[in-house]
Design an enzyme around this catalytic site. Sequence first.
Site, PDB file in Angstrom:
ATOM      1  N   HIS A 109       0.847  -1.186   0.000  1.00 17.35           N
ATOM      2  CA  HIS A 109       0.000   0.000   0.000  1.00 17.35           C
ATOM      3  C   HIS A 109       0.887   1.242   0.000  1.00 17.35           C
ATOM      4  CE1 HIS A 109      -3.495  -2.367   2.090  1.00 17.35           C
ATOM      5  NE2 HIS A 109      -2.989  -3.003   1.056  1.00 17.35           N
ATOM      6  N   CYS A 134      -5.780   2.468   5.153  1.00 17.01           N
ATOM      7  CA  CYS A 134      -6.285   1.355   5.953  1.00 17.01           C
ATOM      8  C   CYS A 134      -5.572   1.313   7.303  1.00 17.01           C
ATOM      9  CB  CYS A 134      -6.083   0.045   5.200  1.00 17.01           C
ATOM     10  SG  CYS A 134      -4.341  -0.402   4.995  1.00 17.01           S
ATOM     11  N   CYS A 137      -1.748   0.511   7.305  1.00 14.52           N
ATOM     12  CA  CYS A 137      -0.885   1.652   6.987  1.00 14.52           C
ATOM     13  C   CYS A 137      -0.888   2.677   8.114  1.00 14.52           C
ATOM     14  CB  CYS A 137      -1.347   2.319   5.691  1.00 14.52           C
ATOM     15  SG  CYS A 137      -1.119   1.325   4.207  1.00 14.52           S
ATOM     16  N   GLU A 400      12.941  25.724 -12.409  1.00 14.25           N
ATOM     17  CA  GLU A 400      14.046  24.769 -12.390  1.00 14.25           C
ATOM     18  C   GLU A 400      14.991  25.050 -11.223  1.00 14.25           C
ATOM     19  OE1 GLU A 400      13.552  25.985 -16.818  1.00 14.25           O
ATOM     20  OE2 GLU A 400      13.004  26.771 -14.848  1.00 14.25           O
ATOM     21  N   CYS A 426      15.366  28.486 -19.914  1.00 11.90           N
ATOM     22  CA  CYS A 426      16.016  29.688 -20.440  1.00 11.90           C
ATOM     23  C   CYS A 426      17.533  29.570 -20.308  1.00 11.90           C
ATOM     24  CB  CYS A 426      15.514  30.922 -19.697  1.00 11.90           C
ATOM     25  SG  CYS A 426      16.055  30.983 -17.974  1.00 11.90           S
ATOM     26  N   CYS A 429      18.943  28.907 -16.834  1.00 14.57           N
ATOM     27  CA  CYS A 429      18.721  27.609 -16.195  1.00 14.57           C
ATOM     28  C   CYS A 429      19.441  26.453 -16.882  1.00 14.57           C
ATOM     29  CB  CYS A 429      17.221  27.306 -16.137  1.00 14.57           C
ATOM     30  SG  CYS A 429      16.303  28.393 -15.025  1.00 14.57           S
TER      31      CYS A 429
END
EC number: 3.5.4.5
Length: 514
Positions: A109, A134, A137, A400, A426, A429
């Site tokens: 899960h 559940c 978990c 970014e 650009c 980045c």
Amino acid sequence: MKEAGQMQNLESARAGRSVSTQTGSMTGQIPRLSKVNLFTLLSLWMELFPAEAQRQKSQKNEEGKHGPLGDNEERTRVSTDKRQVKRTGLVVVKNMKIVGLHCSSEDLHAGQIALIKHGSRLKNCDLYFSRKPCSACLKMIVNAGVNRISYWPADPEISLLTEASSSEDAKLDAKAVERLKSNSRAHVCVLLQPLVCYMVQFVEETSYKCDFIQKITKTLPDANTDFYYECKQERIKEYEMLFLVSNEEMHKQILMTIGLENLCENPYFSNLRQNMKDLILLLATVASSVPNFKHFGFYRSNPEQINEIHNQSLPQEIARHCMVQARLLAYRTEDHKTGVGAVIWAEGKSRSCDGTGAMYFVGCGYNAFPVGSEYADFPHMDDKQKDREIRKFRYIIHAEQNALTFRCQEIKPEERSMIFVTKCPCDECVPLIKGAGIKQIYAGDVDVGKKKADISYMRFGELEGVSKFTWQLNPSGAYGLEQNEPERRENGVLRPVPQKEEQHQDKKLRLGIH
């Protein structure tokens, strides 16, 4: 009842104040998605993470265990159990930053996967589930010391809707979950906020105008322009069936079973259902902006170098899924003109226990002003402002850059890492992405080679050492084979498309659904 409604509204207001913006106090001129709603939408979207390969692998394993025919009784029992346990998406948040995106696998899960992946680091984290977890978990999550657990208030992880749940096991599990909730320090709740005014309209307009839809319309100017809206309607139907309970009385019954009886009376019930419908509409709209469109996908412009693992493309459905994650992030932007989102994933050497297979989340971000700044601290004008001193470009942090800054995992040089950006990176980045060791870039190419007043996109086209996959028609000529032998590219290899997928009733564009 009145007190219950006031408490819910108070909780929603508190959450809204704590996560309204990156800067904490800024309110721009365009509608923005709150962080609570962003995390909720991402959890729903992670439930839809493509898992076809995993299902095929599971089927082969099943045949290996039981033989070609297998033990019918055992296989029926396993099949029934899996129908009762719903696939679930999960977003792990720490200090209001996403540190994990997960979904259920065949064996585990989502909550169990979070424990395996994060361990004691889950302490003081907020977890956003696409379904109420559940008891198996929840007991481990609570034990790890999480701060808050939010979930989508529909059919829980152990389904109360399927025929398999008639055994009362689902109801017993729901009672166990409520007992765990009552006796734990973690706050288990529903955090759904109404969308701000005009948010849905804004998302519809910007989704249609985004780089991916516009690239299709420019590449195929004679095509039917209604394809985007047709795709959106199909997505809405699909997601409403998956994430909503169509029958109101059945929905009330589920809410009472999972401890939300206070939401079963109006106006709380009608408000809840409307908020859920609005979020599903928004998710369907954003998902449709990166459509499963015949022969369009993320491809290398020079596909001759596909042998090395770092040059091989992801399956198109996974690439689209990750790009929609970035598109959702873009609606947290603090830029009044252009919202940009970015998400970084990496692929390990072998498949893990996660429903994402070998892929794991590294980081994400959107364009915004520096953390802690106030609304009036920096200029917000674009290049239409003649005075360059009061333009925004020198102050805003790109998507970014935020994704790299707030990453939760290190980028390993021996693994295939990839960044998904809603617009072409650009010149500011591109060297950062390469310097960080990212192996692949997935983006639109509408702005490639353009030089604007304060920002340019010249370096992306010249970038070497990083594989670039841009949104385009399959460059291998598959589009020209439409009438003969249709093909599609997966992992850098052309594969035939089943004949039944070719039928599309007089439509110039064919769109698929996840």
